[in-house]
Scaffold this active site. Sequence first.
Site, PDB file in Angstrom:
ATOM      1  N   LYS A  22     -14.205  23.423 -55.867  1.00  0.00           N
ATOM      2  CA  LYS A  22     -14.889  24.337 -56.786  1.00  0.00           C
ATOM      3  C   LYS A  22     -14.292  25.254 -57.509  1.00  0.00           C
ATOM      4  O   LYS A  22     -14.588  25.669 -58.591  1.00  0.00           O
ATOM      5  CB  LYS A  22     -16.034  24.749 -55.929  1.00  0.00           C
ATOM      6  CG  LYS A  22     -17.109  25.642 -56.658  1.00  0.00           C
ATOM      7  CD  LYS A  22     -18.060  26.562 -55.816  1.00  0.00           C
ATOM      8  CE  LYS A  22     -17.348  27.653 -55.185  1.00  0.00           C
ATOM      9  NZ  LYS A  22     -18.294  28.705 -54.317  1.00  0.00           N
ATOM     10  N   ARG A  98     -21.261  34.180 -59.337  1.00  0.00           N
ATOM     11  CA  ARG A  98     -20.224  35.120 -59.963  1.00  0.00           C
ATOM     12  C   ARG A  98     -19.196  34.581 -60.868  1.00  0.00           C
ATOM     13  O   ARG A  98     -18.723  35.253 -61.786  1.00  0.00           O
ATOM     14  CB  ARG A  98     -19.670  35.741 -58.684  1.00  0.00           C
ATOM     15  CG  ARG A  98     -18.659  36.936 -59.207  1.00  0.00           C
ATOM     16  CD  ARG A  98     -17.867  37.468 -58.068  1.00  0.00           C
ATOM     17  NE  ARG A  98     -16.924  38.500 -58.527  1.00  0.00           N
ATOM     18  CZ  ARG A  98     -16.942  39.286 -58.928  1.00  0.00           C
ATOM     19  NH1 ARG A  98     -18.128  39.922 -59.388  1.00  0.00           N
ATOM     20  NH2 ARG A  98     -15.879  40.133 -59.521  1.00  0.00           N
ATOM     21  N   CYS A 122     -27.628  45.329 -63.477  1.00  0.00           N
ATOM     22  CA  CYS A 122     -27.211  46.559 -63.961  1.00  0.00           C
ATOM     23  C   CYS A 122     -26.199  47.198 -63.218  1.00  0.00           C
ATOM     24  O   CYS A 122     -25.432  48.114 -63.452  1.00  0.00           O
ATOM     25  CB  CYS A 122     -28.525  47.458 -64.228  1.00  0.00           C
ATOM     26  SG  CYS A 122     -29.656  46.990 -65.445  1.00  0.00           S
ATOM     27  N   ARG A 127     -17.916  43.753 -55.954  1.00  0.00           N
ATOM     28  CA  ARG A 127     -16.911  43.033 -56.717  1.00  0.00           C
ATOM     29  C   ARG A 127     -16.933  43.301 -57.981  1.00  0.00           C
ATOM     30  O   ARG A 127     -17.184  42.474 -58.822  1.00  0.00           O
ATOM     31  CB  ARG A 127     -16.835  41.686 -56.422  1.00  0.00           C
ATOM     32  CG  ARG A 127     -16.709  41.135 -54.511  1.00  0.00           C
ATOM     33  CD  ARG A 127     -16.983  39.787 -54.501  1.00  0.00           C
ATOM     34  NE  ARG A 127     -15.787  39.117 -55.080  1.00  0.00           N
ATOM     35  CZ  ARG A 127     -15.831  37.797 -54.886  1.00  0.00           C
ATOM     36  NH1 ARG A 127     -16.692  36.999 -54.558  1.00  0.00           N
ATOM     37  NH2 ARG A 127     -14.760  37.146 -55.670  1.00  0.00           N
ATOM     38  N   PRO A 128     -16.241  44.559 -58.474  1.00  0.00           N
ATOM     39  CA  PRO A 128     -16.533  44.787 -59.925  1.00  0.00           C
ATOM     40  C   PRO A 128     -15.664  43.906 -61.103  1.00  0.00           C
ATOM     41  O   PRO A 128     -14.646  42.953 -60.293  1.00  0.00           O
ATOM     42  CB  PRO A 128     -16.010  46.162 -60.219  1.00  0.00           C
ATOM     43  CG  PRO A 128     -15.059  46.229 -58.834  1.00  0.00           C
ATOM     44  CD  PRO A 128     -15.665  45.246 -57.789  1.00  0.00           C
ATOM     45  N   ILE A 129     -15.998  43.819 -62.173  1.00  0.00           N
ATOM     46  CA  ILE A 129     -15.394  43.023 -63.025  1.00  0.00           C
ATOM     47  C   ILE A 129     -14.322  44.044 -64.172  1.00  0.00           C
ATOM     48  O   ILE A 129     -14.090  43.629 -65.069  1.00  0.00           O
ATOM     49  CB  ILE A 129     -16.201  42.247 -64.049  1.00  0.00           C
ATOM     50  CG1 ILE A 129     -17.168  43.117 -64.811  1.00  0.00           C
ATOM     51  CG2 ILE A 129     -16.944  41.236 -63.119  1.00  0.00           C
ATOM     52  CD1 ILE A 129     -18.063  42.338 -65.617  1.00  0.00           C
ATOM     53  N   ASP A 130     -14.349  45.270 -63.645  1.00  0.00           N
ATOM     54  CA  ASP A 130     -13.615  46.372 -64.456  1.00  0.00           C
ATOM     55  C   ASP A 130     -12.199  45.783 -64.946  1.00  0.00           C
ATOM     56  O   ASP A 130     -11.738  45.954 -66.073  1.00  0.00           O
ATOM     57  CB  ASP A 130     -13.437  47.497 -63.826  1.00  0.00           C
ATOM     58  CG  ASP A 130     -12.807  47.495 -62.492  1.00  0.00           C
ATOM     59  OD1 ASP A 130     -13.060  46.523 -61.890  1.00  0.00           O
ATOM     60  OD2 ASP A 130     -12.048  48.552 -62.190  1.00  0.00           O
ATOM     61  N   LEU A 131     -11.376  44.881 -64.123  1.00  0.00           N
ATOM     62  CA  LEU A 131     -10.110  44.501 -64.526  1.00  0.00           C
ATOM     63  C   LEU A 131     -10.312  43.386 -65.492  1.00  0.00           C
ATOM     64  O   LEU A 131      -9.352  43.204 -66.337  1.00  0.00           O
ATOM     65  CB  LEU A 131      -9.440  44.023 -63.253  1.00  0.00           C
ATOM     66  CG  LEU A 131      -9.095  45.018 -62.300  1.00  0.00           C
ATOM     67  CD1 LEU A 131      -8.386  44.278 -61.082  1.00  0.00           C
ATOM     68  CD2 LEU A 131      -8.555  46.287 -62.779  1.00  0.00           C
TER      69      LEU A 131
END
Length: 202
Positions: A22, A98, A122, A127-131
């Site tokens: 997957k 995700r 919001c 598990r942030p996506i800032d990178l």
Amino acid sequence: MDKILIRGGNRLSGRIAISGAKNAALPLMATSLLTEDALVLTNMPRLADINTMADLLIGHGVKVQIESENGGIGRRVTLQASAVSDPLAPYDVVRKMRASILVLGPLLARGGHAVVSLPGGCAIGTRPIDLHLKAMETLGAQIRLEAGYVHASAPAGGLQGGLVRFPFVTVGGTENVLMAASLANGVTRIENAAMEPEITDL
């Protein structure tokens, strides 16, 4: 289920058919947004996430055909994005999976614009996506967050290659940069890139 109890000592023998992974299949599906040519993926796993990604891509204008193969163990998926009709990846779909954030790079690179829900709505979540976002900015994108959505726009001349330095390894971030950089002008170098097998597949 509280536990799995295994009583050993019995020899196993036989053959079992294994479908694809997957974590490799989902980013490969997202690459269909990068080209107007048909993309054919075989031995795809029979999982709900594959259907969710297909639904998301259909919303962007991708034609998706799914057929059974290998006696029903795997599936053959054909995707064709002759045009990207809608840059919006809505929360109702993204919240289910995700990996939906992986459409950000391809949408931005091909159409110059993407509106993608944050995976947690919001709240960016654990598990942030800032990178991912900083990497897109390195390639010249303008990013703003509004009402739980990432609004990303490429400069007039398209994304530009650049040096992306990840402070720590991120598989999804590496995948998003690989896809965006494939249509960016110039050379992109990724430092501290992920090296998992699905990165090699992509």
